[in-house]
Design a protein around this motif. Structure first.
Motif, PDB file in Angstrom:
ATOM      1  N   LEU A 206       0.830  -1.202   0.000  1.00  0.00           N
ATOM      2  CA  LEU A 206       0.000   0.000   0.000  1.00  0.00           C
ATOM      3  C   LEU A 206       0.870   1.260   0.000  1.00  0.00           C
ATOM      4  O   LEU A 206       0.558   2.242  -0.690  1.00  0.00           O
ATOM      5  CB  LEU A 206      -0.931   0.006   1.219  1.00  0.00           C
ATOM      6  N   ASP A 207       1.953   1.232   0.766  1.00  0.00           N
ATOM      7  CA  ASP A 207       2.867   2.375   0.779  1.00  0.00           C
ATOM      8  C   ASP A 207       3.466   2.611  -0.607  1.00  0.00           C
ATOM      9  O   ASP A 207       3.640   3.755  -1.038  1.00  0.00           O
ATOM     10  CB  ASP A 207       3.994   2.145   1.785  1.00  0.00           C
ATOM     11  N   ILE A 208       3.779   1.515  -1.281  1.00  0.00           N
ATOM     12  CA  ILE A 208       4.331   1.634  -2.637  1.00  0.00           C
ATOM     13  C   ILE A 208       3.314   2.259  -3.574  1.00  0.00           C
ATOM     14  O   ILE A 208       3.648   3.133  -4.397  1.00  0.00           O
ATOM     15  CB  ILE A 208       4.778   0.254  -3.159  1.00  0.00           C
ATOM     16  N   TYR A 209       2.047   1.831  -3.453  1.00  0.00           N
ATOM     17  CA  TYR A 209       0.984   2.412  -4.280  1.00  0.00           C
ATOM     18  C   TYR A 209       0.836   3.906  -3.990  1.00  0.00           C
ATOM     19  O   TYR A 209       0.674   4.726  -4.909  1.00  0.00           O
ATOM     20  CB  TYR A 209      -0.343   1.690  -4.008  1.00  0.00           C
ATOM     21  N   MET A 210       0.870   4.264  -2.709  1.00  0.00           N
ATOM     22  CA  MET A 210       0.710   5.664  -2.330  1.00  0.00           C
ATOM     23  C   MET A 210       1.835   6.528  -2.889  1.00  0.00           C
ATOM     24  O   MET A 210       1.597   7.580  -3.492  1.00  0.00           O
ATOM     25  CB  MET A 210       0.662   5.798  -0.799  1.00  0.00           C
ATOM     26  N   ILE A 211       3.052   6.071  -2.683  1.00  0.00           N
ATOM     27  CA  ILE A 211       4.199   6.855  -3.143  1.00  0.00           C
ATOM     28  C   ILE A 211       4.215   6.952  -4.664  1.00  0.00           C
ATOM     29  O   ILE A 211       4.465   8.032  -5.225  1.00  0.00           O
ATOM     30  CB  ILE A 211       5.506   6.223  -2.623  1.00  0.00           C
ATOM     31  N   SER A 212       3.918   5.847  -5.333  1.00  0.00           N
ATOM     32  CA  SER A 212       3.910   5.853  -6.802  1.00  0.00           C
ATOM     33  C   SER A 212       2.851   6.794  -7.348  1.00  0.00           C
ATOM     34  O   SER A 212       3.100   7.558  -8.292  1.00  0.00           O
ATOM     35  CB  SER A 212       3.676   4.431  -7.332  1.00  0.00           C
ATOM     36  N   THR A 213       1.652   6.747  -6.742  1.00  0.00           N
ATOM     37  CA  THR A 213       0.571   7.634  -7.192  1.00  0.00           C
ATOM     38  C   THR A 213       0.943   9.090  -6.955  1.00  0.00           C
ATOM     39  O   THR A 213       0.708   9.953  -7.814  1.00  0.00           O
ATOM     40  CB  THR A 213      -0.740   7.308  -6.449  1.00  0.00           C
TER      41      THR A 213
END
Length: 299
Positions: free
Chosen positions: A4-11
């Motif tokens: 989820l952190d990866i999704y947040m940072i990528s977005t």
């Protein structure tokens, strides 16, 4: 770091970089070179978006040292402003006419502020996604993207100043030569047309533009020397100048007259360029300050 952190940072990085792309397109005429400077500004926008995206996860993870990178980013963006100012200043002698120090300062500040837009946009995107951590990942991404776009639009509207076309009327002027004197719409411009060739050039290939302020406050802005120099620069850069360039103001009416012999004659383009010239910060007048009874109070 979980998925989820990866999704947040990528977005956040994607939306923040898009914010820089959008604002760079709006201010493309201020970029000194293409494609090199175009790429440089996209990369700086990516860096700003990355810093904004990792700030919230780092703070929540207790990594307060990582958050201090934001202060480093601010210093780096200030260095961008300084570098841009120095670069444009060194190129002044290569232009058809000079931008002027006021215009260069405004352009440099614009480059700096656009990076902040990327940073804050990505920060807002990740913040909303973090608030919706327990929601569906697709919903979280969509809400974060929407929040980032809304923040981007609001900040851009807040930082975007007016243009000359919003406070003045810009029209083509009628060129008239009387002996060695040049007149535009009956207003005296210069007496430097002492040769037959110069008179012939202005009558056959010259272009003249008359800029009329909408009100007294607009006239004060327009009569600022830095503002007039910026207008002249944009007018001449769009068409080039074959020979001669004159910038005069009418002391009675406040009208500004620009007249020159362009390389490419295109009246529509030169009028559009003048209308889109930004109002510089040092020439902008704020209503609430102008209405102050004397403006002598210090605080």
């Amino acid at each position: 770091m979980n998925s989820l952190d990866i999704y947040m940072i990528s977005t956040g990085i994607i939306i923040g970089t898009i914010a820089r792309l959008v604002t760079l397109k709006v201010d493309f005429r201020q970029v000194p070179s293409y494609p090199t400077a175009f790429f440089n500004n996209i990369f700086l926008g990516f860096v700003a978006a990355t810093l904004g995206s990792v700030a919230i996860p780092a703070l929540l993870a207790g990594d307060f040292v990582a958050v201090t990178f934001l202060t480093v980013a601010v210093q780096q963006f200030r260095d961008v402003r300084v570098a841009e100012r120095e670069s444009l200043g060194k190129l002044e002698h290569t232009e058809y006419t000079q931008r002027g120090e006021a215009y260069i300062d405004g352009i440099a500040k614009t480059f700096e502020s656009r990076n902040y837009i990327s940073l804050i946009t990505s920060l807002a995107t990740v913040l909303v996604m973090e608030a919706l951590r327990n929601a569906n990942i697709v919903v979280s991404i969509l809400c974060g993207a929407v929040a980032g776009i809304v923040v981007m639009v609001l900040i851009y509207r807040f930082t975007k100043g007016k243009t000359v076309g919003e406070i003045c009327e810009v029209n083509l002027g009628q060129i008239e030569v009387r002996g060695s004197e040049l007149y535009v719409d009956g207003m005296y411009v210069t007496n430097y047309l002492g040769t037959d060739r110069s008179r012939e050039l202005f009558l056959s290939k010259g272009i003249a533009v008359v800029i009329t302020p909408d009100d007294p406050k607009s006239r004060v802005t327009l009569e600022n020397y830095g503002q007039r120099q910026a207008i002249l620069f944009e007018a001449i850069r769009i068409l080039g100048v074959r020979r001669y360039k004159f910038l005069r103001k009418n002391f009675e009416t406040g009208k500004i007259i620009i007249s020159f012999i362009p390389i490419n004659y295109d009246a529509e383009k030169v009028i559009k360029a003048i209308k889109h010239t930004p109002i510089l910060e040092n020439s902008r007048k704020i209503d609430r300050i102008m209405k102050n009874s004397g403006g002598s109070h210090n605080g």
